[in-house]
Design a protein around this motif. Structure first.
Motif, short mmCIF file in Angstrom:
data_model
loop_
_atom_site.label_atom_id
_atom_site.label_comp_id
_atom_site.label_asym_id
_atom_site.label_seq_id
_atom_site.Cartn_x
_atom_site.Cartn_y
_atom_site.Cartn_z
N VAL A 139 0.86 -0.99 -0.01
CA VAL A 139 -0.11 0.03 0.19
C VAL A 139 1.05 1.25 0.12
O VAL A 139 1.86 1.29 0.98
CB VAL A 139 -0.97 0.00 1.42
N LYS A 140 0.92 1.98 -1.27
CA LYS A 140 1.53 3.21 -1.19
C LYS A 140 0.89 4.24 -0.25
O LYS A 140 -0.33 4.53 -0.37
CB LYS A 140 1.95 3.75 -2.57
N ILE A 141 1.69 5.01 0.63
CA ILE A 141 0.94 6.10 1.36
C ILE A 141 1.65 7.32 1.22
O ILE A 141 2.86 7.59 1.07
CB ILE A 141 1.18 5.54 2.99
N ALA B 110 5.49 17.10 3.76
CA ALA B 110 4.87 16.34 2.70
C ALA B 110 5.82 15.11 2.69
O ALA B 110 6.94 15.13 2.56
CB ALA B 110 4.92 16.84 1.36
N ALA B 111 5.35 13.83 2.87
CA ALA B 111 6.29 12.74 2.72
C ALA B 111 5.30 11.44 2.27
O ALA B 111 4.34 11.57 2.16
CB ALA B 111 6.64 12.39 4.31
N GLY B 112 6.15 10.30 2.09
CA GLY B 112 5.58 9.38 1.69
C GLY B 112 6.30 7.80 2.30
O GLY B 112 7.21 8.14 3.08
N GLY B 113 5.53 6.87 2.06
CA GLY B 113 5.89 5.60 2.67
C GLY B 113 5.04 4.30 1.93
O GLY B 113 4.50 4.71 1.21
N ARG B 114 5.33 3.13 2.61
CA ARG B 114 4.57 2.26 2.26
C ARG B 114 4.47 1.07 3.35
O ARG B 114 4.89 1.23 4.44
CB ARG B 114 5.17 1.45 0.99
N SER B 115 3.42 0.35 3.12
CA SER B 115 2.75 -0.80 3.95
C SER B 115 2.87 -2.16 3.20
O SER B 115 2.33 -2.24 2.37
CB SER B 115 1.55 -0.45 4.88
P1 5GP Z 1 4.30 11.66 -2.53
O1 5GP Z 1 3.46 11.31 -1.10
O2 5GP Z 1 4.10 12.85 -3.48
O3 5GP Z 1 4.65 10.25 -3.15
O4 5GP Z 1 5.69 12.09 -1.66
C1 5GP Z 1 5.85 13.25 -1.08
C2 5GP Z 1 7.37 13.54 -0.69
O5 5GP Z 1 7.99 12.46 0.20
C3 5GP Z 1 8.30 13.72 -1.89
O6 5GP Z 1 9.05 14.76 -1.69
C4 5GP Z 1 8.78 12.41 -2.05
O7 5GP Z 1 10.23 12.52 -2.53
C5 5GP Z 1 9.05 11.67 -0.31
N1 5GP Z 1 8.67 10.46 -0.64
C6 5GP Z 1 7.65 9.79 -1.02
N2 5GP Z 1 7.69 8.52 -0.85
C7 5GP Z 1 9.01 8.27 -0.12
C8 5GP Z 1 9.44 7.22 0.41
O8 5GP Z 1 9.21 6.06 0.38
N3 5GP Z 1 10.67 7.29 1.18
C9 5GP Z 1 11.28 8.80 1.27
N4 5GP Z 1 12.42 8.88 2.03
N5 5GP Z 1 10.73 9.78 0.78
C10 5GP Z 1 9.37 9.54 0.07
#
Ligand code: 5GP
Ligand code: MN
Length: 340
Positions: free
Chosen positions: A281-283, A309-314
């Motif tokens: 799941v992309k978050i 603003a950040a991202g992550g996954r599960s």
């Molecule tokens: P978005 O939610 O639009 O994918 O990403 C938001 C911000 O968080 C962007 O600046 C992106 O580069 C960063 N980002 C998104 N996913 C990840 C991740 O899995 N790891 C890290 N370190 N940064 C992320």
């Protein structure tokens, strides 16, 4: 840019070099705009410059000047491996750690080239000979402008450089409204317009390209919006089925999370997007004020980014991911209710 970094960059670029410029996986407007802008600039300076991206990028960016020459690692793996093997210098743009480049990571790690980092994400890793990192910056594209200015080469700005950098700054600042948008950002934008960036055309190219399917998918996202008043939090879910039903294409969910953040009083907004193919799941996390989604994503979702603003996954199912998320929130109740 610090003097020592500038000196190193000047040394590295003193003679014509073979240069590869790399952006992060799932490149966005800032990754593409900053890489293409820098590529036009370095080519103008006499270097042999190519842009390599880990994977493909959304249709709504496929008008940007020079985009057709971008090499996609996942499509042309052997050719990209060869390019990286043969290069003297690698610029890494808009990411802070080599684990952000997907399948490109082993090639970059094996490379003997010198690295230059230009990036605005928090907690930059230490792999570059010259590291230009500034977490206050609106965008990497704005940093490329300052990079060119530091080299005293603003006279080389051209329409393709200006259009690419304008697009990167515009997309990363949500059209100049996020807090990292500074007076300097606006001055940079003014200069980019003076040398040929057409702001109105760029806005249209990026934002007025909705398909009916995408707008209907947004409708589903808004129906799925859930408000957790107690935590000033709002979240959206998107299942794989919902995506499939709307002929989902890369980039279609871009910006959806901002609708959750636009609800009055909401400080923390999240979108959970199921990806069956990758079994994740992309978050995406967004916040207003002092609540750091960078720390939240780092602590719980193997991710990161910026304060707001950040991202992550599960690796859990969509349902379990949401249940777990809700179970974590009490830890942050005070932070999410603080007046900031
Ligand atoms: P978005 O939610 O639009 O994918 O990403 C938001 C911000 O968080 C962007 O600046 C992106 O580069 C960063 N980002 C998104 N996913 C990840 C991740 O899995 N790891 C890290 N370190 N940064 C992320
Ligand atoms: Mn960026």
């Amino acid at each position: 840019m610090e003097k020592e970094t500038l000196d190193r960059v000047q040394q590295l670029l003193a003679t014509p070099q073979k240069v590869i410029i790399v952006g992060h996986k799932n490149p966005d407007g800032d990754a593409i705009g900053s890489c293409l802008g820098l590529s036009f600039f370095l080519s103008e300076m006499g270097h042999d410059c190519k842009v390599v991206m880990p994977n493909d990028f959304p249709e709504f960016l496929k008008w940007m000047p020079g985009n057709e020459a971008i090499h996609i690692f996942d499509k042309d793996t052997e050719q990209c491996e060869k390019l990286i093997e043969e290069t003297d210098l690698i610029f890494t743009l808009d990411f802070n750690s080599l684990d952000r480049v997907g399948n490109l990571q082993p090639s970059l790690e094996a490379s003997t080239a010198k690295f230059v980092m230009i990036d605005h994400h928090q907690a930059p890793a230490d792999y570059a000979t010259a590291m230009y990192s500034d977490v206050q910056m609106s965008s990497t594209a704005e940093m490329v402008y300052h990079f060119i200015a530091s080299l005293q080469k603003l006279d080389l700005l051209s329409e393709p450089i200006a259009t690419n950098l304008y697009t990167g700054i515009m997309t990363d600042t949500g059209s100049f409204r996020f807090p990292a948008t500074s007076p300097t950002t606006h001055r940079v934008i003014a200069h980019l317009m003076e040398v040929g960036a057409n702001g109105a055309a760029i806005h249209q190219n990026i934002y007025d390209t909705n398909t009916p399917d995408r707008l209907k998918l947004l409708g589903v996202a808004l129906k799925n919006l859930t408000i957790l008043t107690e935590y000033n939090t709002a979240y959206i879910t998107m299942s794989q089925q919902e995506l499939d039903d709307h002929n989902f294409k890369k980039g279609d969910t871009e910006g959806f999370v901002n609708y959750a953040l636009s609800v009055l009083g909401i400080k923390f907004a999240v979108i959970f997007i199921e990806n069956r193919q990758d079994a994740i799941v992309k978050i995406s996390f967004r916040s207003k004020g002092a609540f750091s989604v960078n720390e939240f994503a780092r602590s719980h979702y193997n991710g990161g980014g910026h304060t707001n603003a950040a991202g992550g996954r599960s690796d859990k199912s969509l349902e379990d991911t949401v249940t777990e998320f809700i179970s974590i929130l009490p830890l942050y109740k005070n932070a999410l209710n603080a007046h900031a």
